[in-house]
Design a protein around this motif. Structure first.
Motif, short mmCIF file in Angstrom:
data_model
loop_
_atom_site.label_atom_id
_atom_site.label_comp_id
_atom_site.label_asym_id
_atom_site.label_seq_id
_atom_site.Cartn_x
_atom_site.Cartn_y
_atom_site.Cartn_z
N ILE A 126 0.81 -1.21 0.00
CA ILE A 126 0.00 0.00 0.00
C ILE A 126 0.85 1.27 0.00
CG2 ILE A 126 -0.28 0.12 2.51
CD1 ILE A 126 -2.93 0.92 -0.12
N TRP A 127 2.07 1.19 0.55
CA TRP A 127 2.89 2.39 0.63
C TRP A 127 3.97 2.48 -0.44
CZ3 TRP A 127 1.85 0.34 5.78
CH2 TRP A 127 0.84 1.05 6.44
N CYS A 128 4.68 1.40 -0.75
CA CYS A 128 5.79 1.51 -1.71
C CYS A 128 5.46 0.95 -3.09
CB CYS A 128 7.05 0.87 -1.15
SG CYS A 128 6.99 -0.93 -1.08
N LYS A 129 4.32 0.30 -3.23
CA LYS A 129 3.83 -0.24 -4.50
C LYS A 129 4.59 -1.46 -5.02
CE LYS A 129 2.03 4.23 -5.87
NZ LYS A 129 2.07 5.31 -6.81
N LYS A 130 5.50 -2.04 -4.20
CA LYS A 130 6.19 -3.26 -4.63
C LYS A 130 5.21 -4.42 -4.61
CE LYS A 130 10.78 -2.08 -2.94
NZ LYS A 130 11.83 -2.44 -1.99
N LEU A 131 5.33 -5.31 -5.60
CA LEU A 131 4.46 -6.47 -5.64
C LEU A 131 4.72 -7.36 -4.42
CD1 LEU A 131 4.44 -7.45 -9.41
CD2 LEU A 131 2.71 -6.21 -8.11
N LEU A 132 3.65 -7.91 -3.86
CA LEU A 132 3.73 -8.75 -2.67
C LEU A 132 3.95 -10.20 -3.06
CD1 LEU A 132 0.76 -7.21 -0.69
CD2 LEU A 132 3.18 -6.73 -0.38
N THR A 133 4.81 -10.88 -2.31
CA THR A 133 5.00 -12.31 -2.52
C THR A 133 4.69 -13.04 -1.22
OG1 THR A 133 7.37 -12.05 -2.10
CG2 THR A 133 6.67 -12.06 -4.40
#
Length: 66
Positions: free
Chosen positions: A25-32
């Motif tokens: 939600i804050w850095c926009k990196k895809l979650l794994t």
């Protein structure tokens, strides 16, 4: 791990991946792995409920002392 207490962004500013729970939600990196639920952004457009559960990844989550 729990996510830091930070204000959640406005629903209209989220990317598709963030609103679908696929990106932090804050850095926009895809979650794994290691994602932490940080709350629900409430929204409504007329009769349509737009509530969205949002997540933070390990990149933005911090361990809280117990």
């Amino acid at each position: 791990m729990t996510a830091p207490v930070r204000p959640l962004p406005d629903l209209g500013t989220l990317t598709w991946d963030q609103s679908a729970g696929r990106a932090c939600i804050w850095c926009k990196k895809l979650l794994t792995t290691g994602a932490v639920s940080v709350g629900i952004i409430r929204g409504q457009l007329g009769a349509h409920v737009l509530d969205t559960e949002v997540w933070a990844g390990p990149c933005c989550a911090v361990a809280q002392p117990q």
